[in-house]
Design an enzyme around this catalytic site. Structure first.
Site, short mmCIF file in Angstrom:
data_model
loop_
_atom_site.label_atom_id
_atom_site.label_comp_id
_atom_site.label_asym_id
_atom_site.label_seq_id
_atom_site.Cartn_x
_atom_site.Cartn_y
_atom_site.Cartn_z
CG ASP A 137 2.32 -4.53 -6.53
OD1 ASP A 137 3.39 -4.74 -5.80
OD2 ASP A 137 1.38 -5.04 -6.03
CE LYS A 183 3.86 -9.21 -5.21
NZ LYS A 183 3.39 -8.05 -5.72
CB ILE A 201 1.72 -8.51 1.92
CG1 ILE A 201 1.62 -10.08 1.52
CG2 ILE A 201 3.01 -7.98 2.34
CD1 ILE A 201 0.34 -10.56 1.02
P1 NAP Z 1 1.45 -1.58 2.61
O1 NAP Z 1 0.32 -2.15 3.08
O2 NAP Z 1 1.52 -0.42 2.30
O3 NAP Z 1 2.38 -1.88 3.92
C1 NAP Z 1 4.05 -1.63 3.93
C2 NAP Z 1 4.24 -1.23 5.24
O4 NAP Z 1 5.97 -1.00 5.19
C3 NAP Z 1 3.80 0.02 5.75
O5 NAP Z 1 3.21 -0.37 7.05
C4 NAP Z 1 4.81 0.82 5.69
O6 NAP Z 1 4.92 2.09 6.73
C5 NAP Z 1 6.02 0.00 6.14
N1 NAP Z 1 7.24 0.66 5.66
C6 NAP Z 1 7.62 1.41 4.81
N2 NAP Z 1 8.97 1.65 4.95
C7 NAP Z 1 9.60 0.81 5.84
C8 NAP Z 1 10.87 1.09 6.47
N3 NAP Z 1 11.92 1.42 5.89
N4 NAP Z 1 10.81 0.16 7.70
C9 NAP Z 1 10.06 -0.43 8.17
N5 NAP Z 1 8.69 -0.44 7.58
C10 NAP Z 1 8.35 0.44 6.60
O7 NAP Z 1 1.90 -2.68 1.37
P2 NAP Z 1 1.50 -4.17 1.46
O8 NAP Z 1 0.43 -4.42 0.33
O9 NAP Z 1 1.66 -4.93 2.29
O10 NAP Z 1 2.88 -4.66 0.49
C11 NAP Z 1 3.89 -4.65 0.71
C12 NAP Z 1 5.01 -5.46 -0.34
O11 NAP Z 1 4.33 -6.86 -0.24
C13 NAP Z 1 4.98 -4.92 -1.61
O12 NAP Z 1 6.02 -5.27 -2.28
C14 NAP Z 1 3.71 -5.69 -2.48
O13 NAP Z 1 4.17 -5.97 -3.68
C15 NAP Z 1 3.82 -7.18 -1.65
N6 NAP Z 1 2.73 -7.68 -1.63
C16 NAP Z 1 1.65 -7.35 -1.44
C17 NAP Z 1 0.46 -8.18 -1.39
C18 NAP Z 1 -0.89 -7.47 -1.07
O14 NAP Z 1 -1.91 -8.26 -1.24
N7 NAP Z 1 -0.97 -6.50 -0.69
C19 NAP Z 1 0.49 -9.39 -1.90
C20 NAP Z 1 1.69 -10.09 -2.18
C21 NAP Z 1 2.82 -9.07 -2.11
P3 NAP Z 1 4.16 3.34 5.97
O15 NAP Z 1 2.83 3.02 5.50
O16 NAP Z 1 4.49 4.60 7.17
O17 NAP Z 1 5.14 3.68 4.90
#
Ligand code: NAP
Length: 307
Positions: free
Chosen positions: A168, A90, A13
């Site tokens: 989610d 979120k 995201i």
């Molecule tokens: P993601 O692709 O797994 O990205 C999360 C990132 O955060 C990863 O690079 C992760 O590294 C890193 N991270 C984990 N713990 C951390 C810490 N303590 N300090 C700094 N970085 C850290 O997940 P995402 O899809 O972007 O989703 C993240 C959030 O956005 C979720 O809450 C989701 O509900 C929300 N969201 C996502 C979408 C979507 O379309 N994907 C849409 C709206 C909202 P590691 O992989 O090494 O843990």
């Protein structure tokens, strides 16, 4: 002077939405990133934790926390204690108490915390809310069915405790209905299907009720292949309102209004306004309904899920 912002958690995201929205908003300048996986961007200092970023001495006014929810409270609490304004992806935390603690910390530190609900900024939502305010609502349905293999490949955190599973995406639908329906929406019943090899639901069916007693049925499913559904239908005494494509397309009895995607630019504009006025916005209504579903729902074991 622009707000010097750092992005924490450089995953899907952050790349899809936050980086373009920050780049396009003259209120903000991206000054650093921190991501646990070591991901960095060209041209911006990158760190593997917020602590390392803070220790570097780079001047920062605000952070956007785009990590998985399980670590959001620790990251956000550290930022707030350092006097930084905080934008939360979120859901705002992994529990309601964590979310409340962040609100209290922001209050103590006299900084802004903003719990974003991006779907509330979808193009059709504001007009849907205004239209429904004048009508008697009789019933509603929410159909939020998507293919987890397409939208969340390799995201193990989504299946772990606090990752919410199908909630989610489902919480996006709940963020819309808590915005457009007047009064407090209650959760009356829920069924959660949990794969035998996972800790979070792959599907959920909720029975909600508006303040006036109208039933709202929600169907969330991660096993949808083919066409995906992010639809809300509300029946009223003056006809049916439909929100399709996650709230982007509104259909009222007099026709359809297709809208453009401005969700994340709108969130950053709102973050800048909150900072300028010294206000915070941490609404947990959608998250409370998810917590209620986990508290009141029947948990039904189902087939193991393999990616
Ligand atoms: P993601 O692709 O797994 O990205 C999360 C990132 O955060 C990863 O690079 C992760 O590294 C890193 N991270 C984990 N713990 C951390 C810490 N303590 N300090 C700094 N970085 C850290 O997940 P995402 O899809 O972007 O989703 C993240 C959030 O956005 C979720 O809450 C989701 O509900 C929300 N969201 C996502 C979408 C979507 O379309 N994907 C849409 C709206 C909202 P590691 O992989 O090494 O843990």
């Amino acid at each position: 002077m622009t707000i010097r912002i750092a992005l924490i958690g450089l995953g899907k995201i952050a790349h899809d939405q936050h980086l373009p929205a920050i780049a396009a908003d003259p209120n903000f300048t991206l000054v650093a990133t921190a991501s646990a996986d070591g991901a960095v961007l060209g041209g911006v200092p990158g760190f593997d934790s917020l602590e390392a970023l803070l220790a570097s001495g780079i001047a920062v006014d605000a952070v956007a926390v785009c990590t998985p929810p399980q670590v959001r409270h620790r990251v956000a609490a550290t930022a707030l204690r350092h006097g930084l304004h905080v934008l939360l992806e979120k859901p705002p935390a992994a529990s309601l108490t964590e979310a409340a603690a962040l609100a209290a910390l922001a209050d103590d530190a006299k900084v802004t915390v903003f719990a974003t609900w991006h779907s509330r900024c979808a193009a059709g939502v504001a007009e849907a809310r205004a239209w429904l305010a004048e009508r008697k609502i009789t019933r509603g349905t929410i159909t939020w069915r998507e293919d987890v293999r397409v939208w969340h490949p390799g995201q193990q955190w989504i299946w772990q405790p606090g990752g919410l599973g199908v909630f989610d995406p489902g919480i996006n639908a709940l963020s819309i209905v808590t915005e457009i329906l007047p009064g407090t929406l209650l959760l009356r019943d829920a069924e959660l299907e949990v794969p035998s090899n996972r800790h979070a639901p792959i599907a959920a069916r909720l029975t909600l009720e508006t303040g006036c007693g109208a039933p709202i049925a929600a169907d969330f499913d991660f096993r949808q292949t083919g066409p995906q559904s992010w639809d809300i239908e509300i029946e009223t005494d003056a006809g049916t309102l439909r929100l399709a494509r996650g709230g982007a397309e509104l259909t009222l009895p007099d026709g359809t209004r297709p809208g453009e995607d401005r969700e994340y630019p709108a969130l950053y504009a709102q973050f800048a306004r909150l900072i300028a006025t010294g206000a915070s916005d941490l609404d947990t209504a959608p998250f409370r309904l998810v917590a209620d579903a986990f508290l009141r729902g029947r948990h039904l074991p189902t087939d193991p899920f393999e990616e």
